[in-house]
Design an enzyme around this catalytic site. Structure first.
Site, PDB file in Angstrom:
ATOM      1  N   ASP A  73       5.484  45.560  15.675  1.00 26.65           N
ATOM      2  CA  ASP A  73       4.320  46.379  15.336  1.00 26.65           C
ATOM      3  C   ASP A  73       4.638  47.329  14.175  1.00 26.65           C
ATOM      4  OD1 ASP A  73       6.015  47.703  17.237  1.00 26.65           O
ATOM      5  OD2 ASP A  73       4.444  49.185  17.616  1.00 26.65           O
ATOM      6  N   ASP A 103      10.208  48.989   8.004  1.00 23.06           N
ATOM      7  CA  ASP A 103      10.164  49.317   9.440  1.00 23.06           C
ATOM      8  C   ASP A 103       9.250  48.347  10.166  1.00 23.06           C
ATOM      9  OD1 ASP A 103      10.356  50.593  11.862  1.00 23.06           O
ATOM     10  OD2 ASP A 103       9.083  52.273  11.329  1.00 23.06           O
ATOM     11  N   GLU A 135       6.393  49.305  19.836  1.00 23.32           N
ATOM     12  CA  GLU A 135       7.509  50.250  19.713  1.00 23.32           C
ATOM     13  C   GLU A 135       6.991  51.597  19.229  1.00 23.32           C
ATOM     14  OE1 GLU A 135      10.783  52.479  17.713  1.00 23.32           O
ATOM     15  OE2 GLU A 135       8.949  51.750  16.822  1.00 23.32           O
ATOM     16  N   GLU A 163      16.607  48.700  13.027  1.00 28.31           N
ATOM     17  CA  GLU A 163      15.756  49.741  12.425  1.00 28.31           C
ATOM     18  C   GLU A 163      16.352  50.160  11.084  1.00 28.31           C
ATOM     19  OE1 GLU A 163      12.961  51.341  13.252  1.00 28.31           O
ATOM     20  OE2 GLU A 163      12.642  50.798  15.354  1.00 28.31           O
ATOM     21  N   HIS A 357       6.672  54.385   7.636  1.00 23.30           N
ATOM     22  CA  HIS A 357       5.432  55.076   8.033  1.00 23.30           C
ATOM     23  C   HIS A 357       4.666  55.672   6.848  1.00 23.30           C
ATOM     24  CE1 HIS A 357       6.918  55.745  12.468  1.00 23.30           C
ATOM     25  NE2 HIS A 357       7.254  54.572  11.980  1.00 23.30           N
TER      26      HIS A 357
HETATM   27 ZN   LIG Z   1      10.735  51.167  13.578  1.00 19.83          ZN
END
Ligand SMILES: [Zn+2]
Length: 385
Positions: A73, A103, A135, A163, A357
């Site tokens: 995700d 990510d 996650e 990650e 993000h």
């Molecule tokens: Zn992540």
């Protein structure tokens, strides 16, 4: 390998796997690829039927071996200023742009691209792929996956969580537990406090007890803790309740979090607050109003990754990357869940968390190549794991 990884990453970025949406197409794509390499694949569907974990095994179904783990995700792109379509990979200046590039679809693409090479080395010990859902909303998918593996009694020896760490080796992070505690009292006139149950006043007592625990936690930090700060922290992030001066507030709400350095700290706080509500606050509230309640909603409980003295995964990754040091980080991952199964775990993957993000998220080709190099080295060591 880099061209094949780029091509797969481009395909993966095209799946709009924002946490709220389905990831099933992406799971089907990855399952197909891995099956073609001889893996036994299994989709673990979530209760909504919209999402799934993929667990795939190359080699014998036995204990030992390694898990390569990543979440499928991504965070939403809403209100972000992207210079290109976030779900179409774009290459500019040695970087691959797209939501999830760093990510963490870059790692997944690299790991799956290496599958044929791994497949040739798994006669002795298995290599598992664990690609999870949700996650970003609290490691829900990984929790599901770890539960299933525990029930089966399967015990891989170690796990690598890809990650984005700029390929540095991370061997610890704090947990992140988030809660919303709601107080349901009884409305009344401010001039007659004994006839109502003031939710704001009980919430204040609860918060002051929480703050007392916050102080106690400093004394519970392990003496060799490498975290900064070394103890478990508590933060009261939001407090709401009541409306005007002269009305007894019927409702109040406290949003708070703690970041445990060890599981026992989290248990300490939770058990203490539970007992405080049960033995002190609720009896007082219910003496006036039998329907009074205090509810705590668990928003998320991401368990920490506790740095251990002995960690085979750390040794392996230091070997493969040539690094002579490891780090702790402030962000949470699924690593602690795998550690809870008794595995040795490290976090190490391509791309910089600084890009995660954000708008114009990217992973550099150099990072992907470094990751492929490490995975290539791993292939040569699979028989020893
Ligand atoms: Zn992540």
């Amino acid at each position: 390998m880099i061209d094949a990884t780029k091509a797969l990453l481009s395909e993966l970025i095209g799946f709009e796997t924002v946490s709220a949406d389905s990831n099933l197409e992406m799971i089907a794509c990855l399952a197909g690829r891995l099956e073609d390499c001889g893996a036994k694949v299994e989709a673990m569907i979530d209760p909504t039927g919209k999402k799934a974990n993929l667990f795939a095994t190359l080699g014998p179904e036995r204990d030992g071996g390694i898990v390569l783990s990543g979440h499928t995700d991504v965070v939403p792109v809403t209100d972000q200023d992207w210079h290109s379509d976030p779900f179409v990979m774009e290459e500019r200046d040695g970087r691959l742009y797209g939501r999830g590039s760093c990510d963490m679809k870059g790692f997944i693409a690299a790991a799956v691209t290496m599958a044929p090479k791994f497949a040739a080395q798994v006669a002795e010990r298995p290599l598992h792929f664990a690609f999870t859902y949700d996650e970003e909303t609290g490691c829900v998918g990984a929790g599901h996956l770890v539960q299933v593996l525990k029930e089966r009694g399967l015990k891989p020896r170690m796990a690598l969580i890809g990650e984005p760490t700029s390929m540095r080796i991370i061997e610890g992070h704090k947990g992140c537990h988030e809660y919303t505690t709601r107080f349901h009292g009884l409305e009344g006139h401010g001039s007659a406090p004994d006839l109502g149950v003031n939710a704001v006043e009980y919430a204040v007592r609860y918060v002051s007890r929480l703050l007392a625990l916050k102080d106690q936690l400093r004394g519970l930090a392990p003496s060799d803790s490498r975290f900064d700060p070394p103890w478990t922290t508590v933060n009261v992030g939001a407090f709401q309740g009541g409306s005007v001066h002269n009305v007894i507030a019927p409702k109040a709400e406290v949003a708070w979090e703690m970041r445990p350095v060890q599981a026992s700290d989290a248990d300490f706080v939770k058990q203490h607050l539970q007992a405080y509500c049960r033995d002190e606050l609720l009896p007082l509230m219910r003496a006036v109003y039998p329907d009074a309640k205090i509810d705590t909603e668990v928003v998320g409980e991401v368990v920490g990754l506790v740095p251990e003295d002995s960690n085979e995964a750390r040794r392996l990754l230091m070997d493969l990357t040539g690094a002579n040091s490891t780090e702790l980080v402030p962000f949470g991952t699924e690593a602690g869940l795998f550690q809870s199964m008794g595995m040795d775990v490290v976090v190490c993957g391509p791309g910089d968390i600084a890009q995660a993000h954000k708008a114009n998220e990217f992973v550099s080709l150099a990072q992907l190549e470094a990751c492929l190099g490490v995975l290539d080295g791993l292939a040569g060591k699979l028989a020893e794991l």
